[in-house]
Design a protein around this motif. Sequence first.
Motif, short mmCIF file in Angstrom:
data_model
loop_
_atom_site.label_atom_id
_atom_site.label_comp_id
_atom_site.label_asym_id
_atom_site.label_seq_id
_atom_site.Cartn_x
_atom_site.Cartn_y
_atom_site.Cartn_z
N ALA A 197 0.81 -1.21 0.00
CA ALA A 197 0.00 0.00 0.00
C ALA A 197 0.85 1.27 0.00
CB ALA A 197 -0.93 0.00 1.21
N GLN A 198 2.15 1.13 0.10
CA GLN A 198 3.04 2.29 0.14
C GLN A 198 3.20 2.90 -1.25
OE1 GLN A 198 6.66 0.95 2.04
NE2 GLN A 198 5.58 0.42 3.92
N GLY A 199 3.45 4.20 -1.26
CA GLY A 199 3.73 4.89 -2.51
C GLY A 199 2.52 5.24 -3.35
N LYS A 200 1.32 5.10 -2.79
CA LYS A 200 0.09 5.38 -3.54
C LYS A 200 -0.61 6.65 -3.05
CE LYS A 200 -0.70 0.49 -4.46
NZ LYS A 200 -1.63 -0.64 -4.36
N GLY A 201 -0.02 7.33 -2.08
CA GLY A 201 -0.64 8.55 -1.55
C GLY A 201 -1.66 8.29 -0.47
N TYR A 202 -1.80 7.04 -0.01
CA TYR A 202 -2.81 6.73 1.00
C TYR A 202 -2.49 7.41 2.34
CZ TYR A 202 -4.46 3.00 -2.11
OH TYR A 202 -4.96 2.29 -3.17
N ALA A 203 -1.23 7.45 2.71
CA ALA A 203 -0.86 8.07 3.99
C ALA A 203 -1.26 9.54 4.00
CB ALA A 203 0.64 7.91 4.25
N ALA A 204 -0.95 10.24 2.93
CA ALA A 204 -1.29 11.66 2.86
C ALA A 204 -2.81 11.86 2.89
CB ALA A 204 -0.69 12.29 1.61
N GLU A 205 -3.52 11.03 2.17
CA GLU A 205 -4.98 11.14 2.14
C GLU A 205 -5.58 10.90 3.51
OE1 GLU A 205 -8.51 8.93 -0.40
OE2 GLU A 205 -6.56 9.24 -1.35
N MET A 206 -5.10 9.86 4.20
CA MET A 206 -5.59 9.57 5.55
C MET A 206 -5.21 10.69 6.52
SD MET A 206 -4.64 8.55 8.80
CE MET A 206 -2.93 8.20 8.45
N CYS A 207 -3.98 11.18 6.43
CA CYS A 207 -3.52 12.21 7.37
C CYS A 207 -4.31 13.50 7.23
CB CYS A 207 -2.02 12.47 7.18
SG CYS A 207 -0.97 11.15 7.85
#
Length: 181
Positions: free
Chosen positions: A98-108
């Motif tokens: 799931a890394q590198g797909k922008g999910y962390a930024a979207e969740m944050c």
Amino acid sequence: MRTRTSRLDLDEPVVTDLDALYAICSDPQSWTHFSSLRHTDPSVTERMLQGWSELWRRDGLATWIIRERGSRTVGGYGGCSKRQNSFWNLGYRLHPDAQGKGYAAEMCEIAVECAHRTEPDLPIVAYLLEHNVASARVAERAGLELITRGPDVGNPDADAVRLVYADRSLTADQVDVVLSA
């Protein structure tokens, strides 16, 4: 409690998430920036999950389970959790797939909004290791700014440096609490 973004379902963790969480927490690729925190015993993950449940009950906001919209597969976890009743800690961990797909930024981004709605007087803080450039970019995208840097207390690497990002200025006492957290 379920929160949705354009691509993600963010759910309050439940006990049936334990195996998927352990798979993430025990995977060395999930811990490339702080390998000594990798879980080697499922009971550690279970205690973490129980702690999140307690925080949800106490604070009304804590760590979510992250899934792609409509998927049952756990892609990671993250959100804002209250620490020492002094600040919201913004953090996450994603499965390598799931890394590198922008999910962390979207969740944050949504986690910051939720923390501001839940208890706006508390600062939102992200602390990370200096060499974790990707997490620094995520913190900045979520609207946090670099406040300070200092030793990473408790890190087995004596040379490790902790960066502290926040959504506002912090007092010296607040910085001390974050650096010791």
